[in-house]
Enzyme design. Structure first.
Site, PDB file in Angstrom:
ATOM      1  N   LYS A 155       0.810  -1.231   0.000  1.00 17.88           N
ATOM      2  CA  LYS A 155       0.000   0.000   0.000  1.00 17.88           C
ATOM      3  C   LYS A 155       0.840   1.276   0.000  1.00 17.88           C
ATOM      4  CE  LYS A 155      -3.866  -2.277   2.046  1.00 17.88           C
ATOM      5  NZ  LYS A 155      -5.009  -2.278   2.899  1.00 17.88           N
TER       6      LYS A 155
ATOM      7  N   ASP B 103      -9.750   2.292   3.063  1.00 24.77           N
ATOM      8  CA  ASP B 103      -9.670   1.391   4.222  1.00 24.77           C
ATOM      9  C   ASP B 103     -10.188   2.024   5.512  1.00 24.77           C
ATOM     10  OD1 ASP B 103      -8.614  -0.882   3.045  1.00 24.77           O
ATOM     11  OD2 ASP B 103      -6.549  -0.235   3.327  1.00 24.77           O
TER      12      ASP B 103
ATOM     13  N   GLY C 195       1.961  -0.619  10.161  1.00 19.15           N
ATOM     14  CA  GLY C 195       2.070  -0.654   8.699  1.00 19.15           C
ATOM     15  C   GLY C 195       1.097   0.312   8.042  1.00 19.15           C
TER      16      GLY C 195
HETATM   17  P1  NDP Z   1       1.936  -3.846   6.220  1.00 12.92           P
HETATM   18  O1  NDP Z   1       2.845  -4.852   5.612  1.00 12.92           O
HETATM   19  O2  NDP Z   1       1.997  -2.433   5.758  1.00 12.92           O
HETATM   20  O3  NDP Z   1       2.175  -3.815   7.828  1.00 12.92           O
HETATM   21  C1  NDP Z   1       2.239  -4.982   8.558  1.00 12.92           C
HETATM   22  C2  NDP Z   1       2.442  -4.687  10.045  1.00 12.92           C
HETATM   23  O4  NDP Z   1       2.369  -5.948  10.714  1.00 12.92           O
HETATM   24  C3  NDP Z   1       3.789  -4.065  10.415  1.00 12.92           C
HETATM   25  O5  NDP Z   1       3.611  -3.161  11.490  1.00 12.92           O
HETATM   26  C4  NDP Z   1       4.614  -5.257  10.897  1.00 12.92           C
HETATM   27  O6  NDP Z   1       5.570  -4.948  11.903  1.00 12.92           O
HETATM   28  C5  NDP Z   1       3.535  -6.111  11.527  1.00 12.92           C
HETATM   29  N1  NDP Z   1       3.852  -7.538  11.523  1.00 12.92           N
HETATM   30  C6  NDP Z   1       4.038  -8.345  10.451  1.00 12.92           C
HETATM   31  N2  NDP Z   1       4.279  -9.612  10.853  1.00 12.92           N
HETATM   32  C7  NDP Z   1       4.238  -9.597  12.209  1.00 12.92           C
HETATM   33  C8  NDP Z   1       4.418 -10.579  13.219  1.00 12.92           C
HETATM   34  N3  NDP Z   1       4.696 -11.839  12.901  1.00 12.92           N
HETATM   35  N4  NDP Z   1       4.293 -10.212  14.517  1.00 12.92           N
HETATM   36  C9  NDP Z   1       4.008  -8.943  14.840  1.00 12.92           C
HETATM   37  N5  NDP Z   1       3.847  -7.945  13.943  1.00 12.92           N
HETATM   38  C10 NDP Z   1       3.967  -8.269  12.648  1.00 12.92           C
HETATM   39  O7  NDP Z   1       0.457  -4.466   6.061  1.00 12.92           O
HETATM   40  P2  NDP Z   1      -0.933  -3.728   5.873  1.00 12.92           P
HETATM   41  O8  NDP Z   1      -1.036  -2.642   6.882  1.00 12.92           O
HETATM   42  O9  NDP Z   1      -1.174  -3.409   4.461  1.00 12.92           O
HETATM   43  O10 NDP Z   1      -1.984  -4.924   6.237  1.00 12.92           O
HETATM   44  C11 NDP Z   1      -2.015  -5.444   7.536  1.00 12.92           C
HETATM   45  C12 NDP Z   1      -3.149  -6.478   7.667  1.00 12.92           C
HETATM   46  O11 NDP Z   1      -4.420  -5.861   7.560  1.00 12.92           O
HETATM   47  C13 NDP Z   1      -3.105  -7.590   6.627  1.00 12.92           C
HETATM   48  O12 NDP Z   1      -3.333  -8.811   7.285  1.00 12.92           O
HETATM   49  C14 NDP Z   1      -4.257  -7.245   5.697  1.00 12.92           C
HETATM   50  O13 NDP Z   1      -4.800  -8.412   5.112  1.00 12.92           O
HETATM   51  C15 NDP Z   1      -5.253  -6.602   6.662  1.00 12.92           C
HETATM   52  N6  NDP Z   1      -6.176  -5.664   6.000  1.00 12.92           N
HETATM   53  C16 NDP Z   1      -7.518  -5.952   5.946  1.00 12.92           C
HETATM   54  C17 NDP Z   1      -8.407  -5.073   5.353  1.00 12.92           C
HETATM   55  C18 NDP Z   1      -9.856  -5.381   5.315  1.00 12.92           C
HETATM   56  O14 NDP Z   1     -10.553  -4.800   4.477  1.00 12.92           O
HETATM   57  N7  NDP Z   1     -10.378  -6.214   6.177  1.00 12.92           N
HETATM   58  C19 NDP Z   1      -7.967  -3.827   4.722  1.00 12.92           C
HETATM   59  C20 NDP Z   1      -6.551  -3.596   4.890  1.00 12.92           C
HETATM   60  C21 NDP Z   1      -5.696  -4.504   5.475  1.00 12.92           C
HETATM   61  P3  NDP Z   1       7.055  -4.343  11.566  1.00 12.92           P
HETATM   62  O15 NDP Z   1       6.850  -2.869  11.365  1.00 12.92           O
HETATM   63  O16 NDP Z   1       7.821  -4.661  12.811  1.00 12.92           O
HETATM   64  O17 NDP Z   1       7.526  -5.050  10.348  1.00 12.92           O
END
Ligand code: NDP
Length: 263
Positions: A63, A99, A122
């Site tokens: 994104k 979103d 994120g």
């Molecule tokens: P990003 O990749 O931008 O961000 C992911 C975040 O998750 C980061 O803060 C990362 O931490 C953290 N993270 C990843 N893996 C782990 C882990 N194993 N343990 C702890 N923290 C973790 O993703 P998005 O923001 O784009 O999406 C996030 C989620 O939201 C996804 O699962 C997506 O499917 C869902 N979503 C659902 C929507 C809906 O309509 N229902 C709409 C938008 C998103 P770090 O900074 O430390 O890497």
């Protein structure tokens, strides 16, 4: 025939094709929506044009890359630097974010919120936190690393990592991390998750289509919670309107998107 797609990694789980195709099919709109597994976010723009798309949704983890892929970014997406919807406007890519409004639609049933804890930092967290702060809600952000917290500090959120977290009381805890999407893991260590869930009235997960470990744990503590399905519906309706330039009635889009959830 217009072609739309969702880009993500992973993307196989995405319900967006079902949702948008349900609208197009039932309302006789000449369009089709597919999914594209994209690993390298920097290839988004060239892939979009190679597929001759009229529009796209962007999901995890692209994104923020989508923001830079656009020629112009409008409205709330410009403010947060996060794009989940792209429209091809005469060969120019125009970026939007649906979103945050989708999430606000989803949590309406929980009533007024004063204090929210967001797990993750994120793209989704950025959009939601900005919306919450704009709505006058006190926001705390908890992420596993400090790397991405600068934006949230600037915004006015209280920011912590797992190591320095000072717990408070919350109306709602939201999991915006992708922990639980592919693997059966919690968004933070179990001990921390249990402490947090003891201090909240409601819990929500952005992940949909499965009961994540975070939701399972919330339910075991008898906390009222919901997955990301309503958020998905909310953002999808708004994205569909942008894709087809408001040619169909909102109520009809919502009706057929909701029906696709029964499939
Ligand atoms: P990003 O990749 O931008 O961000 C992911 C975040 O998750 C980061 O803060 C990362 O931490 C953290 N993270 C990843 N893996 C782990 C882990 N194993 N343990 C702890 N923290 C973790 O993703 P998005 O923001 O784009 O999406 C996030 C989620 O939201 C996804 O699962 C997506 O499917 C869902 N979503 C659902 C929507 C809906 O309509 N229902 C709409 C938008 C998103 P770090 O900074 O430390 O890497």
């Amino acid at each position: 025939m217009k072609l739309f797609a969702i880009f993500g990694d992973p993307v196989a789980h995405s319900r967006s094709p079902l949702m948008h195709n349900s609208v197009f099919k039932n309302l006789n709109y000449k369009a089709c929506y597919t999914r594209v597994h994209l690993q390298d976010g920097s290839k988004l723009r060239e892939t979009f044009f190679a597929l001759k798309l009229s529009g796209a949704n962007i999901t995890v983890p692209h994104k923020e890359a989508a923001y830079t892929a656009c020629d112009e970014v409008r409205g709330f997406a410009k403010k947060v630097g996060v794009v989940n919807t792209i429209v091809n406007e005469n060969g120019k890519l125009i970026g939007y974010n649906t979103d945050a409004d989708g999430f606000m639609f989803a949590i309406k049933e929980f009533g007024a919120m004063k204090n929210i804890l967001v797990l993750g930092a994120g793209g989704t967290a950025k959009a939601l936190c900005t919306k919450f702060i704009d709505a006058g809600i006190k926001v705390t952000v908890l992420n596993r690393t400090a790397l991405r917290l600068a934006y949230f500090k600037e915004l006015g959120c209280s920011c912590f990592t797992w190591d320095d977290f000072i717990i408070g009381n919350y109306d709602l805890v939201v999991n915006t991390t992708s922990a639980g999407l592919k693997e059966e893991i919690l968004p933070c260590p179990l001990e921390l998750a249990e402490k947090i869930l003891a201090k909240t009235s409601f819990a929500a997960d952005a992940i949909y289509g499965k009961e994540t470990p975070f939701l399972k744990l919330s339910k075991s503590k008898e906390i009222t919670c919901k997955d990301g399905a309503d958020m998905l519906l909310g953002q999808g309706v708004l994205a569909n309107e942008l894709f087809i330039n408001y040619e169909l009635k909102t109520e009809d889009i919502k009706k057929f998107m909701s029906k696709s959830f029964e499939l």
